[in-house]
Design a protein around this motif. Sequence first.
Motif, PDB file in Angstrom:
ATOM      1  N   VAL A 246       0.830  -1.202   0.000  1.00  0.00           N
ATOM      2  CA  VAL A 246       0.000   0.000   0.000  1.00  0.00           C
ATOM      3  C   VAL A 246       0.866   1.254   0.000  1.00  0.00           C
ATOM      4  O   VAL A 246       0.639   2.199  -0.776  1.00  0.00           O
ATOM      5  N   TRP A 247       1.861   1.276   0.861  1.00  0.00           N
ATOM      6  CA  TRP A 247       2.715   2.462   0.978  1.00  0.00           C
ATOM      7  C   TRP A 247       3.517   2.688  -0.298  1.00  0.00           C
ATOM      8  O   TRP A 247       3.638   3.809  -0.797  1.00  0.00           O
ATOM      9  N   ALA A 248       4.065   1.612  -0.849  1.00  0.00           N
ATOM     10  CA  ALA A 248       4.859   1.751  -2.068  1.00  0.00           C
ATOM     11  C   ALA A 248       4.010   2.244  -3.233  1.00  0.00           C
ATOM     12  O   ALA A 248       4.471   3.051  -4.053  1.00  0.00           O
ATOM     13  N   ALA A 249       2.782   1.777  -3.323  1.00  0.00           N
ATOM     14  CA  ALA A 249       1.907   2.245  -4.402  1.00  0.00           C
ATOM     15  C   ALA A 249       1.610   3.730  -4.251  1.00  0.00           C
ATOM     16  O   ALA A 249       1.631   4.496  -5.231  1.00  0.00           O
ATOM     17  N   ALA A 250       1.347   4.171  -3.023  1.00  0.00           N
ATOM     18  CA  ALA A 250       1.079   5.590  -2.780  1.00  0.00           C
ATOM     19  C   ALA A 250       2.324   6.425  -3.063  1.00  0.00           C
ATOM     20  O   ALA A 250       2.240   7.510  -3.660  1.00  0.00           O
ATOM     21  N   GLU A 251       3.467   5.926  -2.658  1.00  0.00           N
ATOM     22  CA  GLU A 251       4.680   6.701  -2.883  1.00  0.00           C
ATOM     23  C   GLU A 251       5.066   6.734  -4.359  1.00  0.00           C
ATOM     24  O   GLU A 251       5.607   7.728  -4.847  1.00  0.00           O
ATOM     25  N   THR A 252       4.784   5.663  -5.076  1.00  0.00           N
ATOM     26  CA  THR A 252       5.061   5.651  -6.508  1.00  0.00           C
ATOM     27  C   THR A 252       4.301   6.772  -7.210  1.00  0.00           C
ATOM     28  O   THR A 252       4.861   7.498  -8.048  1.00  0.00           O
ATOM     29  N   ARG A 253       3.032   6.942  -6.866  1.00  0.00           N
ATOM     30  CA  ARG A 253       2.252   8.030  -7.456  1.00  0.00           C
ATOM     31  C   ARG A 253       2.852   9.385  -7.097  1.00  0.00           C
ATOM     32  O   ARG A 253       2.973  10.275  -7.945  1.00  0.00           O
ATOM     33  N   THR A 254       3.233   9.547  -5.838  1.00  0.00           N
ATOM     34  CA  THR A 254       3.804  10.814  -5.385  1.00  0.00           C
ATOM     35  C   THR A 254       5.122  11.102  -6.088  1.00  0.00           C
ATOM     36  O   THR A 254       5.387  12.230  -6.525  1.00  0.00           O
ATOM     37  N   GLN A 255       5.973  10.093  -6.203  1.00  0.00           N
ATOM     38  CA  GLN A 255       7.265  10.296  -6.842  1.00  0.00           C
ATOM     39  C   GLN A 255       7.123  10.671  -8.310  1.00  0.00           C
ATOM     40  O   GLN A 255       7.866  11.517  -8.826  1.00  0.00           O
ATOM     41  N   ARG A 256       6.189  10.058  -8.999  1.00  0.00           N
ATOM     42  CA  ARG A 256       5.987  10.395 -10.416  1.00  0.00           C
ATOM     43  C   ARG A 256       5.580  11.858 -10.564  1.00  0.00           C
ATOM     44  O   ARG A 256       6.027  12.549 -11.482  1.00  0.00           O
ATOM     45  N   ARG A 257       4.751  12.330  -9.652  1.00  0.00           N
ATOM     46  CA  ARG A 257       4.337  13.732  -9.703  1.00  0.00           C
ATOM     47  C   ARG A 257       5.526  14.649  -9.432  1.00  0.00           C
ATOM     48  O   ARG A 257       5.723  15.658 -10.117  1.00  0.00           O
ATOM     49  N   LEU A 258       6.338  14.289  -8.452  1.00  0.00           N
ATOM     50  CA  LEU A 258       7.502  15.109  -8.123  1.00  0.00           C
ATOM     51  C   LEU A 258       8.517  15.115  -9.259  1.00  0.00           C
ATOM     52  O   LEU A 258       9.180  16.129  -9.505  1.00  0.00           O
ATOM     53  N   ILE A 259       8.648  14.001  -9.951  1.00  0.00           N
ATOM     54  CA  ILE A 259       9.570  13.944 -11.086  1.00  0.00           C
ATOM     55  C   ILE A 259       9.110  14.901 -12.188  1.00  0.00           C
ATOM     56  O   ILE A 259       9.923  15.623 -12.774  1.00  0.00           O
ATOM     57  N   GLN A 260       7.818  14.928 -12.443  1.00  0.00           N
ATOM     58  CA  GLN A 260       7.292  15.857 -13.444  1.00  0.00           C
ATOM     59  C   GLN A 260       7.526  17.307 -13.030  1.00  0.00           C
ATOM     60  O   GLN A 260       7.881  18.149 -13.860  1.00  0.00           O
ATOM     61  N   GLN A 261       7.345  17.593 -11.752  1.00  0.00           N
ATOM     62  CA  GLN A 261       7.482  18.968 -11.258  1.00  0.00           C
ATOM     63  C   GLN A 261       8.929  19.424 -11.193  1.00  0.00           C
ATOM     64  O   GLN A 261       9.202  20.629 -11.170  1.00  0.00           O
ATOM     65  N   ASN A 262       9.864  18.497 -11.146  1.00  0.00           N
ATOM     66  CA  ASN A 262      11.285  18.830 -10.988  1.00  0.00           C
ATOM     67  C   ASN A 262      12.118  18.231 -12.114  1.00  0.00           C
ATOM     68  O   ASN A 262      13.287  17.895 -11.913  1.00  0.00           O
ATOM     69  N   ALA A 263      11.521  18.130 -13.285  1.00  0.00           N
ATOM     70  CA  ALA A 263      12.163  17.428 -14.396  1.00  0.00           C
ATOM     71  C   ALA A 263      13.510  18.023 -14.768  1.00  0.00           C
ATOM     72  O   ALA A 263      14.486  17.296 -14.981  1.00  0.00           O
ATOM     73  N   ASP A 264      13.602  19.352 -14.844  1.00  0.00           N
ATOM     74  CA  ASP A 264      14.857  19.972 -15.282  1.00  0.00           C
ATOM     75  C   ASP A 264      15.987  19.704 -14.297  1.00  0.00           C
ATOM     76  O   ASP A 264      17.108  19.349 -14.696  1.00  0.00           O
ATOM     77  N   ARG A 265      15.704  19.884 -13.015  1.00  0.00           N
ATOM     78  CA  ARG A 265      16.745  19.680 -12.008  1.00  0.00           C
ATOM     79  C   ARG A 265      17.187  18.216 -11.973  1.00  0.00           C
ATOM     80  O   ARG A 265      18.383  17.920 -11.896  1.00  0.00           O
ATOM     81  N   LEU A 266      16.242  17.301 -12.050  1.00  0.00           N
ATOM     82  CA  LEU A 266      16.578  15.882 -12.009  1.00  0.00           C
ATOM     83  C   LEU A 266      17.333  15.463 -13.264  1.00  0.00           C
ATOM     84  O   LEU A 266      18.264  14.649 -13.189  1.00  0.00           O
ATOM     85  N   HIS A 267      16.946  16.014 -14.399  1.00  0.00           N
ATOM     86  CA  HIS A 267      17.652  15.689 -15.639  1.00  0.00           C
ATOM     87  C   HIS A 267      19.111  16.130 -15.553  1.00  0.00           C
ATOM     88  O   HIS A 267      20.025  15.390 -15.940  1.00  0.00           O
ATOM     89  N   GLU A 268      19.341  17.315 -15.041  1.00  0.00           N
ATOM     90  CA  GLU A 268      20.705  17.819 -14.897  1.00  0.00           C
ATOM     91  C   GLU A 268      21.496  16.975 -13.897  1.00  0.00           C
ATOM     92  O   GLU A 268      22.677  16.659 -14.128  1.00  0.00           O
ATOM     93  N   ALA A 269      20.859  16.602 -12.782  1.00  0.00           N
ATOM     94  CA  ALA A 269      21.537  15.779 -11.780  1.00  0.00           C
ATOM     95  C   ALA A 269      21.941  14.435 -12.366  1.00  0.00           C
ATOM     96  O   ALA A 269      23.053  13.948 -12.140  1.00  0.00           O
ATOM     97  N   LYS A 270      21.053  13.834 -13.145  1.00  0.00           N
ATOM     98  CA  LYS A 270      21.362  12.537 -13.739  1.00  0.00           C
ATOM     99  C   LYS A 270      22.444  12.667 -14.798  1.00  0.00           C
ATOM    100  O   LYS A 270      23.324  11.788 -14.911  1.00  0.00           O
ATOM    101  N   ALA A 271      22.418  13.744 -15.556  1.00  0.00           N
ATOM    102  CA  ALA A 271      23.440  13.943 -16.582  1.00  0.00           C
ATOM    103  C   ALA A 271      24.824  14.057 -15.948  1.00  0.00           C
ATOM    104  O   ALA A 271      25.804  13.492 -16.460  1.00  0.00           O
ATOM    105  N   ARG A 272      24.919  14.799 -14.853  1.00  0.00           N
ATOM    106  CA  ARG A 272      26.199  14.923 -14.168  1.00  0.00           C
ATOM    107  C   ARG A 272      26.645  13.591 -13.588  1.00  0.00           C
ATOM    108  O   ARG A 272      27.817  13.208 -13.702  1.00  0.00           O
ATOM    109  N   LYS A 273      25.713  12.878 -12.997  1.00  0.00           N
ATOM    110  CA  LYS A 273      26.058  11.559 -12.450  1.00  0.00           C
ATOM    111  C   LYS A 273      26.561  10.635 -13.556  1.00  0.00           C
ATOM    112  O   LYS A 273      27.587   9.945 -13.394  1.00  0.00           O
ATOM    113  N   ASP A 274      25.870  10.619 -14.683  1.00  0.00           N
ATOM    114  CA  ASP A 274      26.256   9.736 -15.784  1.00  0.00           C
ATOM    115  C   ASP A 274      27.641  10.097 -16.325  1.00  0.00           C
ATOM    116  O   ASP A 274      28.409   9.212 -16.721  1.00  0.00           O
TER     117      ASP A 274
END
Length: 289
Positions: A246-274
């Motif tokens: 139950v918790w993982a399903a709820a958090e999965t929905r929340t994380q997907r929303r946060l990824i959409q809201q922070n797409a640019d920052r996360l994309h840059e973070a992943k690019a640097r990591k890669d």
Amino acid sequence: MPPSRARATTALTLLLLATTACTTAEHEPRPAPHSPPVYGQAEQLRLPLDAYASTVAETHLVEDAQDILIRRCMNDRGMEWKTLPRVDPRDTQPPNLRRYGADEASAVRYGYHPRPDPPSVARRNRAWDERDALPAEIQQAAYGRSGTGGCLKTAQHQLVGDTAPPDYDAFNQLTGTALETARHAPEVRDALRTWHTCMAKAGFDYPDPFAAAGSERWETAEPTAAERATAREDVACQKSAKLVTVWAAAETRTQRRLIQQNADRLHEAKARKDRWLAAARRVLNHGGG
């Protein structure tokens, strides 16, 4: 003093809300995007933000590559440098093993205590301890006065030039927000109440699994019989309440929303990591060990 060690101070470790959760491990195949997590398989639990995190294995990879370059720099200064022993990737724990509380596989033997370090992890930890005890002049040559200079700084520049380290704060902040937000979802609150009722029937009065795992009673050198008994009941109540699912399903929905809201920052973070990872692999593939 060495600036980082994956076992304790790695910037890749998830900052959780008073939990004992672990967040780093090797990448494994992800479930299909719309497949709900399966209870009883916490070791395989993956969440959307995991794609933007670095695993312990990846932390080791970068450290190992830097170590090779540090050794060359130290040798050029007429000093010896012993590189860290490699960790078997199979010895790293899955990223979300204890994210929602006790680990079922460990509860019987270890209660809420962490599992003992596998041999390859223990060897690397001992090597870090040996570095802590190096003479001051060796440590200063390797890390500078600040802990980020010396041959370490030289090695990092050789590795990635002026590329900044990955923005781990982006992941840590968002994954902590997602955990806490999902915790207050109606279905998660219902599951937590079910868990609490189950524990109360067994004679345990804890408000949630984090409180059970974090009790001061378990601050002992070895797990006690009472601790193991509590942890066993804890995971049994989690199972009956379907808490992880139950918790993982709820958090999965929340994380997907946060990824959409922070797409640019996360994309840059992943690019640097890669970029760091690609550079580290080049050194390890061509620089020996």
